[in-house]
Design a protein around this motif. Structure first.
Motif, mmCIF file in Angstrom:
data_model
loop_
_atom_site.group_PDB
_atom_site.id
_atom_site.type_symbol
_atom_site.label_atom_id
_atom_site.label_comp_id
_atom_site.label_asym_id
_atom_site.label_seq_id
_atom_site.Cartn_x
_atom_site.Cartn_y
_atom_site.Cartn_z
ATOM 1 N N VAL A 173 0.754 -1.345 0.182
ATOM 2 C CA VAL A 173 0.614 0.250 0.356
ATOM 3 C C VAL A 173 0.731 1.013 0.258
ATOM 4 O O VAL A 173 0.749 1.728 -0.242
ATOM 5 C CB VAL A 173 -0.948 -0.130 1.280
ATOM 6 N N LEU A 174 1.759 1.410 0.628
ATOM 7 C CA LEU A 174 2.971 2.202 1.129
ATOM 8 C C LEU A 174 3.672 2.367 -0.670
ATOM 9 O O LEU A 174 3.784 3.775 -0.804
ATOM 10 C CB LEU A 174 4.092 2.612 2.430
ATOM 11 N N ASN A 175 3.953 1.101 -0.837
ATOM 12 C CA ASN A 175 4.364 1.629 -2.222
ATOM 13 C C ASN A 175 3.897 2.111 -3.237
ATOM 14 O O ASN A 175 4.375 2.839 -3.953
ATOM 15 C CB ASN A 175 5.103 0.285 -3.022
ATOM 16 N N HIS A 176 2.492 1.446 -3.613
ATOM 17 C CA HIS A 176 1.094 2.673 -4.259
ATOM 18 C C HIS A 176 1.457 3.839 -3.978
ATOM 19 O O HIS A 176 1.310 4.650 -4.685
ATOM 20 C CB HIS A 176 -0.035 1.510 -3.694
ATOM 21 N N ARG A 177 1.585 3.976 -3.040
ATOM 22 C CA ARG A 177 1.444 5.503 -2.791
ATOM 23 C C ARG A 177 1.641 5.887 -2.999
ATOM 24 O O ARG A 177 2.244 7.393 -2.691
ATOM 25 C CB ARG A 177 0.599 5.439 -1.278
ATOM 26 N N GLY A 178 3.698 6.027 -3.515
ATOM 27 C CA GLY A 178 4.537 6.860 -3.258
ATOM 28 C C GLY A 178 5.749 6.631 -2.608
ATOM 29 O O GLY A 178 6.859 7.593 -2.303
ATOM 30 N N VAL A 179 5.121 6.220 -1.222
ATOM 31 C CA VAL A 179 5.825 6.569 -0.065
ATOM 32 C C VAL A 179 7.649 5.622 -0.606
ATOM 33 O O VAL A 179 7.362 4.896 -1.140
ATOM 34 C CB VAL A 179 5.644 5.808 1.748
#
Length: 466
Positions: A18-24
């Motif tokens: 999820v964090l990777n998908h959000r660009g974190v």
């Protein structure tokens, strides 16, 4: 406990996605591992399956009864075969020959070292980034001992990625010898036999083959083993290895709890071993300092360099707990249940221990028997001695995993281990597996199969990065 492990790992994977998908900026596509998703097979696949089958079948039976020397030799060969097979799932080039050749690795700097003395004197001046002659990532993040190892290989005609990768495998696999030797020297010979197959089919072998952390793991384990065996001269050599480990990674100051545990558990001459080991460590520190490298100055600059890179982006709030998911994949699913049983054994050791015969329990610390014959009292005394020895025999399988867990907890909370701990913590993770001696013997085969499946799944679903 297995359910807790599965929940932790699943949570780390899902939240990481999820964090990777959000660009974190986790800088880890397959968080919590530093890897990329790439399901694949390789010609190492059938070899790995054969090695796992051999260890799970005749290997387990042989470990219980074989002579000690041949057992250690066979265990080492099996660990080398397992590690190489996993590496070759990615192919000879990607899995071994080119594994240590990217710009961030030590081999990138080897041709630039033309004068070792000058390199040591000026090493700290090149740690910080954003200057023309700054060291590459791995070299800058470690003391110069790690670079010296690969420079040394190059100087004796073993330069290049293939020789370096094979050195990592061959040295890293020695943990299958060093850890059992340590246990046997500390009076836990049966535990050493139980633990050895788990060290052979170590899931962390995915990263031993091939990364410099494989070498680091082997050096630390050998140093601790030499501290455990008898004789101050041997302890001195152990101290030299552990002192050199301080110049492989700044994080190896955290080996201190393990070294203290080994010294405390030695059956005799603890003080002699402590002074000899300390002398060995001090000798290495003096040599490097006189040569021009100041460890404490290097560490201060490494902290600054650490936050010049990805560490400034990687969120502590995720990695401080997701690191444990990565550790589970390196140590294997057996780690949690084994540690739980070790903790229960430690609690039981503080109270009464069951007698060898029928009747009530016998306290470990007791006075003279009130009444009864002298013969009965003598028999009771011998039983107490035997039971005390049995409890002491369990201590290494409690204290060593506890010391390793303490070291990794300190590293985790420090904020200097955000991600990539599946390889960085390998020198500590192998000591967690000492706790498997507390598992019921009939269940060990199933747990060992789970360890092998974990390594195979990671290596075939992901492309790991060293």
């Amino acid at each position: 406990m297995l359910g807790v492990e599965a929940a932790l790992l699943a949570t780390a994977v899902v939240i990481g996605a999820v964090l990777n998908h959000r660009g974190v900026d986790l800088h880890a596509e397959a968080a919590p591992l530093y890897a990329t998703w790439r399901p694949h097979l390789g010609w190492g696949t059938p070899v790995a399956l054969l090695v796992a089958a051999a260890v799970l079948g005749p290997g387990l039976r042989w470990a219980r009864a074989a002579r000690w020397g041949p057992l250690l030799f066979a265990g080492y060969l099996a660990a080398v075969a397992w590690t190489l097979a996993l590496a070759l799932v990615d192919g000879w080039s990607a899995g071994l020959a080119r594994r240590l050749t990217p710009q961030a690795e030590y081999l990138h700097e080897v041709p630039r070292v033309t004068d070792v003395g000058r390199m040591l004197v000026g090493f700290t001046d090149r740690i910080l980034d954003f200057q023309p002659d700054s060291w590459s990532t791995h070299t800058a993040g470690h003391p110069p001992g790690a670079l010296l190892l690969f420079v040394g290989l190059d100087r004796i005609g073993l330069g290049g990625g293939t020789a370096a990768a094979l050195a990592c495998v061959l040295v890293g696999a020695t943990v299958a010898v060093s850890v059992p030797v340590t246990l046997r020297a500390l009076g836990a010979g049966e535990a050493a036999r139980a633990v050895l197959p788990f060290l052979v089919l170590l899931p962390g072998a995915v990263w031993v083959g091939a990364s410099a952390d494989g070498v680091f793991t082997g050096v630390v384990a050998a140093g601790l083993a030499l501290l455990a065996v008898r004789g101050p001269a041997i302890a001195l050599v152990g101290g030299l290895l552990l002192g050199f480990a301080l110049y492989l990674s700044y994080g190896f100051v955290l080996v201190a709890p393990l070294a203290l545990a080994v010294l405390a558990l030695r059956p005799a001459r603890r003080r002699d071993a402590m002074f000899a080991g300390a002398a060995g460590v001090a000798a290495v520190v003096v040599v490097f300092t006189v040569a021009g490298f100041q460890w404490w100055r290097g560490y201060d600059l490494v902290v600054e360099r650490y936050y010049q890179g990805w560490a400034a982006d990687r969120p502590y709030g995720y990695w401080v707990w997701a690191n444990l998911g990565a550790l589970l994949l390196a140590a294997g699913p057996v780690a949690g249940p084994a540690l739980r049983r070790a903790l229960l054994a430690a609690r039981a050791g503080r109270g009464a221990v069951p007698r060898v015969g029928r009747g009530p329990s016998v306290p470990l610390a007791g006075g003279p028997e009130p009444g009864g014959s002298a013969v009965r009292g003598l028999v009771r005394h011998h039983r107490l001695v035997a039971l005390a020895r049995r409890v002491r025999g369990r201590e290494p399988t409690v204290l060593l995993p506890a010391a390793a867990a303490l070291a990794m907890a300190a590293a985790d909370l420090s904020g200097m281990s955000k991600a990539e701990v599946e390889r960085i913590w390998l020198p500590f993770a192998v000591w967690l597996l000492v706790a498997v001696a507390h598992l019921p013997a009939p269940a060990r085969r199933w747990w060992l199969a789970g360890q092998a499946l974990t390594a195979l799944a990671v290596n075939h679903l992901l492309f790991t990065v060293s």
